[in-house]
Design a protein around this motif. Structure first.
Motif, PDB file in Angstrom:
ATOM      1  N   HIS A 193       0.872  -1.182   0.000  1.00 59.03           N
ATOM      2  CA  HIS A 193       0.000   0.000   0.000  1.00 59.03           C
ATOM      3  C   HIS A 193       0.905   1.228   0.000  1.00 59.03           C
ATOM      4  N   MET A 194       1.043   1.859  -1.169  1.00 59.04           N
ATOM      5  CA  MET A 194       1.966   2.994  -1.289  1.00 59.04           C
ATOM      6  C   MET A 194       1.279   4.306  -0.899  1.00 59.04           C
ATOM      7  N   ASN A 233       3.476  10.907  -5.807  1.00 60.80           N
ATOM      8  CA  ASN A 233       4.000  10.506  -7.125  1.00 60.80           C
ATOM      9  C   ASN A 233       4.628   9.099  -7.077  1.00 60.80           C
ATOM     10  N   PRO A 234       3.806   8.099  -6.831  1.00 56.50           N
ATOM     11  CA  PRO A 234       4.319   6.732  -6.621  1.00 56.50           C
ATOM     12  C   PRO A 234       5.012   6.142  -7.846  1.00 56.50           C
ATOM     13  N   GLU A 235       4.767   6.717  -9.030  1.00 58.12           N
ATOM     14  CA  GLU A 235       5.411   6.220 -10.258  1.00 58.12           C
ATOM     15  C   GLU A 235       6.927   6.092 -10.078  1.00 58.12           C
ATOM     16  N   ILE A 254       7.622   2.474  -8.355  1.00 55.31           N
ATOM     17  CA  ILE A 254       6.916   1.227  -8.683  1.00 55.31           C
ATOM     18  C   ILE A 254       7.889   0.103  -9.050  1.00 55.31           C
ATOM     19  N   VAL A 259      -1.836   2.198  -5.476  1.00 51.06           N
ATOM     20  CA  VAL A 259      -1.449   3.616  -5.573  1.00 51.06           C
ATOM     21  C   VAL A 259      -2.696   4.476  -5.324  1.00 51.06           C
ATOM     22  N   HIS A 260      -2.503   5.564  -4.590  1.00 49.52           N
ATOM     23  CA  HIS A 260      -3.622   6.456  -4.271  1.00 49.52           C
ATOM     24  C   HIS A 260      -3.986   7.333  -5.455  1.00 49.52           C
ATOM     25  N   THR A 301      -1.237  11.302  -7.384  1.00 48.99           N
ATOM     26  CA  THR A 301      -0.612  11.552  -8.684  1.00 48.99           C
ATOM     27  C   THR A 301      -1.622  12.118  -9.687  1.00 48.99           C
ATOM     28  N   ILE A 345      -2.815   8.815 -12.607  1.00 50.20           N
ATOM     29  CA  ILE A 345      -3.204   7.534 -12.012  1.00 50.20           C
ATOM     30  C   ILE A 345      -3.237   6.412 -13.059  1.00 50.20           C
ATOM     31  N   ALA A 385       0.302   5.312 -13.736  1.00 57.17           N
ATOM     32  CA  ALA A 385       0.856   4.586 -12.587  1.00 57.17           C
ATOM     33  C   ALA A 385       0.344   3.140 -12.581  1.00 57.17           C
ATOM     34  N   ILE A 424       2.476  -0.480 -13.043  1.00 54.02           N
ATOM     35  CA  ILE A 424       2.439  -1.636 -12.133  1.00 54.02           C
ATOM     36  C   ILE A 424       2.239  -2.913 -12.946  1.00 54.02           C
TER      37      ILE A 424
END
Ligand SMILES: O=C(CO)[C@H](O)[C@H](O)COP(=O)(O)O
Ligand SMILES: [Co+2]
Length: 217
Positions: free
Chosen positions: A65-66, A70-72, A75, A88-89, A93, A96, A99, A103
């Motif tokens: 659970h990130m 900007n989780p990209e 990943i 990813v929320h 970002t 989305i 992202a 994944i």
């Protein structure tokens, strides 16, 4: 019966392997790993090194659970470390869709996560491509908070969208889950329950995993 995803946020970090083995043996299909960056949420938790360390000692689905802005950017690091599923929320970002694509192209299952203040409507355009939707039942950032019952309606809406469109995603809930709060969520269509403090603050975490499952028989 609901699938259970114990969150190691509330585990005993010094005896992490022992705690993981307990919940795996009790039948928890997932292990939930909360990554917090001190930006998207106030807390800082742990990073890909933990996923890499846990991978060889667990056969569970490693559910990352990130809670990261900007989780990209991270990943690939997490899929390389052995994550099976990455969330990813929507709020973290402007990209989305990209992202989620990242994944999937890195070989993991893709999950979109929504905060309590975010509507189901906002993630409709990406529902066709996700393996799981996480409905936050607390505001992210801390374990041990109280379940927000108003979120159950979002689960109902997602379940209806699944039926209408033939989608197959799992619906996960996270925050304040115990053997009581899980009931209404399960009835509404939740298929995976994250539980941190309820499981690991107990004398016997295995009992708590089983209690969640029993409540949804
Ligand atoms: O994402 C999280 C917090 O942001 C955790 O997964 C969640 O809060 C689990 O803890 P608890 O079951 O104690 O509420
Ligand atoms: Co979480």
């Amino acid at each position: 019966m609901i699938k259970v995803a114990p969150s190691i946020l509330s585990a005993d970090y010094v005896n992490l392997e022992r705690d993981i083995k307990k919940v795996e043996k009790a039948g928890a299909e997932y292990l939930h790993i909360d990554v917090m960056d001190g930006m998207f949420v106030p807390s800082i938790s742990y990073g890909p090194g933990w996923v890499k360390a846990i991978r060889p000692i667990s056969n569970q689905t490693l559910d990352v659970h990130m809670m990261v802005q900007n989780p990209e950017r991270y990943i690939k690091t997490f899929t390389d470390a052995g994550a099976d599923l990455i969330g990813v929320h929507f709020e973290a970002t402007p990209h989305i869709h990209r992202a989620l694509q990242m994944i999937k192209s890195n070989g993991a299952k893709a999950e979109v996560v929504i905060n309590p203040g975010t509507s189901v409507e906002s993630i409709k355009p990406v529902l066709y491509m996700v393996d799981q939707v996480l409905v936050m039942t607390v505001n992210p950032g801390f374990g041990g908070q109280k379940f927000i019952p108003e979120m159950v309606n979002k689960i109902k809406m997602l379940n209806q969208l699944k039926r209408e469109n033939g989608y197959h995603f799992d619906i996960e809930i996270d925050g304040g889950v115990n053997n009581e709060t899980v009931k209404s969520a399960y009835q509404a269509g939740a298929t995976v329950a994250v539980a941190g403090s309820y499981v690991f603050d107990a004398k016997d975490p295995a009992d708590r995993v089983k209690a969640i499952k029993r409540a949804t028989k």
